[in-house]
Structure formats: C-alpha cells, structure tokens
Design an enzyme around this catalytic site. Structure first.
Site, PDB file in Angstrom:
ATOM      1  N   LYS A  91     -26.097  45.140 -22.624  1.00  0.00           N
ATOM      2  CA  LYS A  91     -26.026  44.624 -23.994  1.00  0.00           C
ATOM      3  C   LYS A  91     -26.638  43.248 -24.022  1.00  0.00           C
ATOM      4  CE  LYS A  91     -24.410  44.713 -28.244  1.00  0.00           C
ATOM      5  NZ  LYS A  91     -25.806  44.600 -28.701  1.00  0.00           N
ATOM      6  N   LYS A 127     -31.319  41.638 -21.638  1.00  0.00           N
ATOM      7  CA  LYS A 127     -32.050  40.905 -22.672  1.00  0.00           C
ATOM      8  C   LYS A 127     -33.455  41.485 -22.737  1.00  0.00           C
ATOM      9  CE  LYS A 127     -31.345  37.362 -25.491  1.00  0.00           C
ATOM     10  NZ  LYS A 127     -30.105  36.896 -26.136  1.00  0.00           N
ATOM     11  N   ASP A 167     -32.176  38.166 -31.661  1.00  0.00           N
ATOM     12  CA  ASP A 167     -32.165  36.823 -31.040  1.00  0.00           C
ATOM     13  C   ASP A 167     -33.239  36.042 -31.797  1.00  0.00           C
ATOM     14  OD1 ASP A 167     -31.052  35.237 -28.587  1.00  0.00           O
ATOM     15  OD2 ASP A 167     -33.195  34.903 -28.454  1.00  0.00           O
ATOM     16  N   ASN A 241     -30.382  31.590 -37.680  1.00  0.00           N
ATOM     17  CA  ASN A 241     -29.115  32.307 -37.877  1.00  0.00           C
ATOM     18  C   ASN A 241     -27.908  31.531 -37.357  1.00  0.00           C
ATOM     19  OD1 ASN A 241     -27.156  34.386 -36.257  1.00  0.00           O
ATOM     20  ND2 ASN A 241     -27.640  35.083 -38.312  1.00  0.00           N
TER      21      ASN A 241
END
Ligand code: NDP
Length: 446
Positions: A91, A127, A167, A241
């Site tokens: 994840k 990632k 991301d 974000n």
C-alpha cells in the site's frame, strides 16, 4: 554489537543502490533508531533480518508512452516499488513529478513500511510514480497519460495484492482516470485504488485525512506541553492536498495560518491566509500561489519557496516535499521561538534539522507518524469497499482521530521504553519496525 551490524547493512545499501541519496537518508534514520531493539533481539541478526528489510521484495520499471494534444509522442518512465508485504498487501501512493526517479520511489516505499505498521492496520509498504510533469497539461493529456501508466501497472496490483493511492501530482482526477482504465483492462470493480471519488467507492474524509491527521497528531504533542492550537501562529509550506487540509483543521482549532507556498514562492498574510482563496486557486483553477495577491492585495509574495521558514511562528508544518527544511532553516525557526514542528510531507526535514529541533527541545512529529492519517483513511476505504459499505463522515473522522491519538501514544511509549523519552523519531521508528520484524520472523525466510 548492533552498531556494527547497522553499519554493515548501511554499507550494503549504499553499494547496492548508488546515486540514491534520499533512499540512503531514509534507511540511515531508521537503522540508527532501532539499535536498542536489535540489542534486545540478537536473533534478528542471525536471521539477516535487516539485510532483507532494506531490499525491496519487487521493483517494476516500465515505459509510459503517450500522445499530447498536438499528436506528438512522449515517453516517460513509470515505477512501482513493492517493498514489504509482511503485515498486509502492499500500500502506498503514486507520485507524478519531474524529480521522480527510482531513489525517490524507494525512499518513499521504505518509509511507508513503518508508517503503515504504525496505523495498526494490515498494510505493507509500497510506492510508485513517474517523472511525468502534470503541470500545464490538459485534462485529455492527463487522461491519456494515466491510461498508459495503468496499461502496465494493472498487472502488478489488486485489492489483495497492492493498492495504490495518490501523492504529489496525483489527486482525485488522476485516480479516476487510472481506476477507469484498470476496470476496463480487468473487467472487475474492486477497491484496487484508494482516494477514489465518492460516487464510485471513495471514502468520506480521505481528501482531508492527511492534513486533519497531522493536526490531530500535533495537537497531542501540544497537549503534552500543556498548550493547544488556540491563538497560535502557524506556517505551512506547500498548498496542495496536505497543506490545505492542515490549514483547515488548524484554523478550526483556533490557530492563525500566516504563510503558505508552492514551488515558486510563498505568500505572507498577517491577517491569516484565506483558505477559500487558496482552494479556489489550487483546487479549481490549478494556478500559482502568487495569484493570492489578486484577491488579497495587502498580503506579500516572495519568489523563494524556502524563504517561508524565515516567517516567525509558534508551529511549523512542512507539507510540500522532501528535504525542504534544512539545518539553517531549523536554526531560524528556533531563534524565532517555534515550539512544535509536524512533518506533513514525507522526509521534509533534513537529518541536521531534526537534530537541531530535538536538541532545542522543540516538539517534533516525524512524517511516518504525523502524516499517517492519509494512508490510515485509505485503509478505512479498503475496509468499506470490502464490506460494500460507505460510512458517514463523522464515523470516519472519529476513527481517524482515534488512530492518530494511538500512533502518538505508541511512538511516545516506545521512545520511553527504549531510553529516548520525548524523541518521537526514535519512538515511531521502533514501534513501526517491531511489528514488521515480528511478522517477518514468523513467516520464515521469504
Ligand atoms: P500536492 O501535489 O497536492 O501538493 C504538493 C505541494 O508541494 C504543492 O504546493 C507543490 O507546489 C509543493 N511542492 C512540490 N514539490 C516541491 C518542491 N520541489 N519544492 C517546493 N514545493 C514543492 O501533494 P500532496 O499535498 O499530496 O503531498 C505533499 C507531501 O505530503 C508529499 O511529500 C507527499 O509525499 C506527502 N504525503 C501526502 C499524502 C496524501 O494523502 N496526499 C499522504 C502522506 C504524505 P507546486 O504546485 O508548485 O508543485
């Protein structure tokens, strides 16, 4: 004894991964912190646990060809590093930024192992990303790129195998395009990505989660200093974000955010940065932060994003990118009276900066603990998808808050237990490592 073992493993990492300073930095920090655990568990060295921990289980590098609106063909490079699956399916987010290369993805995936472990949820570390630059691209170009990226990535992911998220440069729009292509390629509708839109399986609070979680975490740090966000002056780098929702929650708790930035420069507004204006510029218009002056002429803008750390504040929240706050910036913040620093971005403070904060008695919240709210809520999105349910905002927010409070106490207790009271860097690394180490030992030589 552990010192010699750690040094030996670090030498292997440098030799085997040349030219990847960010990865070396991330590994160094973790290895230094976990020495007391290694002293207690000599069986880890016998099982070559660290040698296995620093080597990704799988790394995929692939070609991403795509066509721009003029019909010209471009080729970017795509990555997915599936680092460790000892405690759950891989994840971790996907980053689209021109600075992306294997070393950046590897450092992020390595950090993700311990962050995910700290959440208490069943998630391994991974990632991915690409050196594609989404800035200035049309929606159609972004869509074609995302589809091409997924044309290869789909072979390597799945709801029980590897669940990517967003991301830097990857938000709701990109996740939507990638999810659509995955569904088309596999003929399946499952929770294979998180950060999805609410109409097709996303979770409430996911958008806010990293920023809100950061503030919940720093609030716990402040409580230990017998204070709170109320009346504090806050500086937040970035305006993406994480930064936006850190601003939102800090303001709700009574703080005043006076400066924010993007990669070009920073704005200072002594009356408090107007969040609605930032959202308009960054979430609706996708423009540069200097546009803020068109709405608030009394604010100021400076063309150097790193200059933001010269703005005096009580609380500093680096929420932009890696190594954006160095030793000199730390000294300036300390001189100006900062009492707490919380890492919203991944590895935003250099090792030198962290040492200065810890030495000066500044409360310091390391990324893998302080920004774990995003992936934790992604974990909650996976749970909702598995149950075919959607939980109300308040329920997800309550769970997020609980998780952040738990991460704080877990890191704090681990630091105390291993002789470094108050040092959350050491505490977070040790607590994150312990669970992964136990699982790896239990699962034999894999
Ligand atoms: P966004 O793309 O939404 O925003 C990134 C912000 O950082 C933008 O303001 C961007 O400015 C700025 N920035 C990017 N690169 C640089 C640079 N080299 N120098 C200065 N500023 C820069 O990303 P997120 O907010 O999602 O991510 C920010 C950080 O938080 C990253 O480190 C990410 O890994 C980490 N993080 C994110 C999570 C999430 O849920 N989104 C979860 C956990 C960690 P510009 O627009 O000019 O590029």
């Amino acid at each position: 004894m552990s010192q010699e073992y750690v040094e030996r493993v670090f030498e292997i990492v440098k030799k085997r991964n040349p030219g990847e300073p960010e990865f070396h930095q991330a590994v160094y920090e973790v290895l230094q912190s976990i020495k007391p655990v290694l002293d207690k568990h000599p069986e880890y060295e016998q099982a070559s646990l660290l040698e296995r921990l620093v080597e990704p289980e799988r790394q995929v590098i692939f070609r991403v060809p795509w066509q721009d609106d003029q019909g010209r063909i471009h080729v970017n490079r795509g990555f997915r590093v599936q680092f460790n699956s000892a405690i759950g399916p891989y994840k971790g987010g996907i980053r689209f930024h021109p600075s992306v290369y294997l070393g950046i993805i590897k450092f992020l995936a390595f950090e993700q192992i311990f962050k995910n472990s700290l959440t208490g949820l069943m998630m391994g570390g991974a990632k991915g990303g690409s050196d594609f630059d989404p800035k200035g691209k049309s929606d159609s170009e972004i869509m074609r790129f995302c589809q091409s990226f997924m044309n290869e990535l789909f072979r390597h992911i799945g709801e029980d195998t590897d669940v990517p998220a967003g991301d830097i440069g990857v938000g709701g729009r990109e996740i939507g395009f990638m999810f659509g292509q995955w569904k088309r390629l596999t003929n399946r509708f499952t929770g294979v990505l998180t950060g999805k839109g609410l109409s097709y399986g996303g979770s409430l609070v996911r958008t806010q989660a990293t920023g809100y979680g950061l503030i919940y975490f720093v609030d716990e740090m402040l409580k230990d200093r017998k204070t709170s966000f109320e009346g504090k002056t806050v500086v937040i780098s970035g305006s993406g974000n994480v930064a936006i929702y850190a601003h939102e929650k800090a303001s709700q708790l009574g703080a005043k955010v006076v400066a924010m930035s993007d990669s070009n420069g920073f704005i200072f507004d002594k009356d408090g940065v107007d969040l609605q204006v930032i959202k308009q510029i960054k979430e609706v218009e996708y423009k540069r932060i200097k546009e803020y002056l068109n709405y608030k002429p009394s604010a100021t803008y400076q063309e150097d994003c790193f200059g933001i750390w010269n703005v005096p504040c009580d609380i500093a929240l680096p929420c932009a990118t890696q190594n954006e706050l160095d030793g000199n910036a730390a000294e300036t913040l300390i001189k100006n009276g900062v009492i707490a620093v919380g890492e919203g971005a991944n590895m935003p403070c250099t090792i030198e900066a962290i040492e200065k904060f810890v030495e000066a008695g500044v409360s310091f919240g390391p990324a893998k603990a302080a920004n774990a709210g995003g992936v934790a809520t992604s974990g909650l999105e996976m749970a909702q998808n598995s149950q075919r349910e959607m939980w109300p905002f308040e329920e997800v927010d309550r769970k997020l808050h609980r998780i952040m409070v738990d991460i704080y106490s877990t890191a704090k207790n681990a630091a105390e237990e291993y002789g470094a009271p108050g040092n959350l860097v050491v505490g977070a690394n040790i607590a994150g490592f312990q669970k992964v180490a136990q699982a790896m030992m239990a699962q034999g030589l894999v």
